[in-house]
Design an enzyme around this catalytic site. Structure first.
Site, PDB file in Angstrom:
ATOM      1  N   LYS A  79       0.824  -1.216   0.000  1.00  0.00           N
ATOM      2  CA  LYS A  79       0.000   0.000   0.000  1.00  0.00           C
ATOM      3  C   LYS A  79       0.866   1.278   0.000  1.00  0.00           C
ATOM      4  O   LYS A  79       2.063   1.230   0.220  1.00  0.00           O
ATOM      5  CB  LYS A  79      -0.913  -0.007   1.226  1.00  0.00           C
ATOM      6  CG  LYS A  79      -1.956  -1.132   1.192  1.00  0.00           C
ATOM      7  CD  LYS A  79      -2.932  -0.942   0.055  1.00  0.00           C
ATOM      8  CE  LYS A  79      -4.164  -1.814   0.125  1.00  0.00           C
ATOM      9  NZ  LYS A  79      -3.948  -3.244   0.092  1.00  0.00           N
TER      10      LYS A  79
HETATM   11  C1  LIG Z   1     -10.006  -2.657  -2.121  1.00  0.00           C
HETATM   12  C2  LIG Z   1      -9.500  -3.358  -0.895  1.00  0.00           C
HETATM   13  N1  LIG Z   1     -10.356  -3.613   0.113  1.00  0.00           N
HETATM   14  C3  LIG Z   1      -9.966  -4.226   1.236  1.00  0.00           C
HETATM   15  C4  LIG Z   1      -8.665  -4.631   1.429  1.00  0.00           C
HETATM   16  C5  LIG Z   1      -8.319  -5.382   2.667  1.00  0.00           C
HETATM   17  O1  LIG Z   1      -7.268  -4.841   3.386  1.00  0.00           O
HETATM   18  P1  LIG Z   1      -6.369  -5.791   4.333  1.00  0.00           P
HETATM   19  O2  LIG Z   1      -5.586  -6.687   3.440  1.00  0.00           O
HETATM   20  O3  LIG Z   1      -5.524  -4.804   5.083  1.00  0.00           O
HETATM   21  O4  LIG Z   1      -7.296  -6.525   5.221  1.00  0.00           O
HETATM   22  C6  LIG Z   1      -7.724  -4.383   0.419  1.00  0.00           C
HETATM   23  C7  LIG Z   1      -6.328  -4.779   0.604  1.00  0.00           C
HETATM   24  O5  LIG Z   1      -5.682  -5.428  -0.113  1.00  0.00           O
HETATM   25  C8  LIG Z   1      -8.153  -3.754  -0.779  1.00  0.00           C
HETATM   26  O6  LIG Z   1      -7.294  -3.547  -1.791  1.00  0.00           O
END
Ligand SMILES: Cc1ncc(COP(=O)(O)O)c(C=O)c1O
Length: 368
Positions: free
Chosen positions: A177
């Protein structure tokens, strides 16, 4: 091998983490509220709560706005699976609508048409960092939960930063990210009431004034450590530089890939919206085999990923909801042709040229 993603980690991050380790205050310490305050200020939100992932942030946000069993939540099928899964965590139903072919975000007219008397929230996803049409969705007067996991640094046409509109907005800090804490997430909000609920539910349902191990509601362990928050604070200090570097890399790609027949690049900013660059995803020319392309790129030292698959066509969603091919044609077409190319702040102009050369030879020579 040129990797698809790579975090920027330097002395700043090492020192910040070391300081926490030496303090022995590894969790529920001072770095958590400090990171929350500084992150909230960065996106122009009154409040923020640090949590263990973007997924946890989405889950707690949906609970905070009152989504419950049997409700419908209108959302995009072109997203990372977590945005739809978080709706299922509360036994609500994700109602998918097709996407806009330019921004790849949920089509706001289709979203309006999908609202029923069972709809209790809308969940737009700012996909690939491009601001979703949240301002248009606000007209419906329904609670909105924003999936901003890919959109740190994005700004709406009215000048409001993504995360600063007052709706709960979920950010994710996985290592690819714009800002990373290894794993982690943040919810920003306009409402203090939402923050109080989320702060309790991320910590096993404890209220701030309760004694140790006293709980007055159902909660989870969605806490973020002080080590992670220290890393996040260090990353915040260099965020502007990292975002500028990502935008620069995107510019190099645009020049290097200009004229590649049939290849579609991410849309340029238009109408005043500003993308917070997260990934550089291209749609392959029609007829190109994606798996073969990815394999051939790999053989030439370039990592790439199919990104993103359509959620409604995943086996779990097909089986549970009976989704079939062809229901969301724009999403399905884009999902079938998209690949993420190497993209991170420290990618050099020379490496971008290498990726472009590899892609050119694969698409227009080797696989023909
Ligand atoms: C669009 C989107 N939503 C939700 C997430 C979920 O985040 P995390 O992996 O921190 O749980 C991500 C992460 O990859 C994402 O790209």
């Amino acid at each position: 091998m040129i990797p698809v993603a790579r975090p920027v980690i330097g002395d700043l991050e090492e020192q910040a983490v070391l300081e926490v380790l030496r303090s022995r205050h590894l969790s529920l310490g001072p770095r958590v509220p400090q990171f929350e305050r500084e992150f909230a200020a960065r996106v122009g939100a009154p409040h923020a709560s640090a949590v263990s992932s973007g997924t946890a942030a989405l889950h707690l946000a949906l609970r905070a706005v009152g989504v419950k069993t049997g409700d419908e939540v209108v959302t995009s099928p072109f997203s990372f699976v977590a945005s739809a899964n978080s709706i299922l965590f509360e036994n609500a139903r994700p109602v998918f609508v097709d996407i806009d072919p330019v921004t790849l975000n949920l089509d706001v007219d289709a979203a309006a048409a999908a609202i029923t008397d069972r709809t209790t929230a809308l969940l737009p996803v700012h996909i690939f960092g491009y601001p979703a049409g949240t301002p248009a969705l606000e007209r419906h007067g329904l609670p909105i939960v924003e999936d901003a996991c890919e959109a740190l640094g994005a700004v709406h046409a009215d000048g409001v930063k993504v995360g600063g509109r007052g709706h709960p907005a979920a950010f994710g800090f996985y290592a690819n990210k714009q800002l990373t804490t290894g794993e982690g997430g943040m919810l920003t909000f306009g409402s203090l009431e939402h923050k109080v609920i989320v702060d309790s539910e991320r910590n096993q349902g404890r209220a701030p004034n309760m004694d140790w191990l006293d709980h007055d509601r159902l909660g989870f362990n969605y806490r973020l450590t002080d080590i992670a928050c220290a890393l996040g604070l260090a990353q915040l200090q260099r965020l502007d530089d990292m975002l500028a570097a990502r935008a620069r890399v995107a510019g190099w790609y645009r020049s290097a890939l200009a004229g590649f027949e049939g290849l579609e690049l991410p849309c340029e900013d238009f109408g005043g919206d500003v993308r917070g660059w997260f990934v550089f995803v291209v749609q392959l020319p029609r007829g190109a085999d994606r798996d073969d392309t990815i394999r051939a790129l790999y053989e030439r030292g370039v990592q790439s990923k199919p990104y993103l698959p359509a959620i409604h066509l995943m086996s779990f969603y097909r089986e549970r909801f009976g989704y079939r091919d062809g229901e969301f044609p724009v999403c399905e077409d884009v999902a079938a042709r998209s690949i993420a190319l190497p993209f991170f702040p420290e990618l050099t102009e020379g490496q971008v040229a290498e990726v472009a050369e590899a892609l050119e030879s694969v698409l227009y020579t080797a696989l023909r």
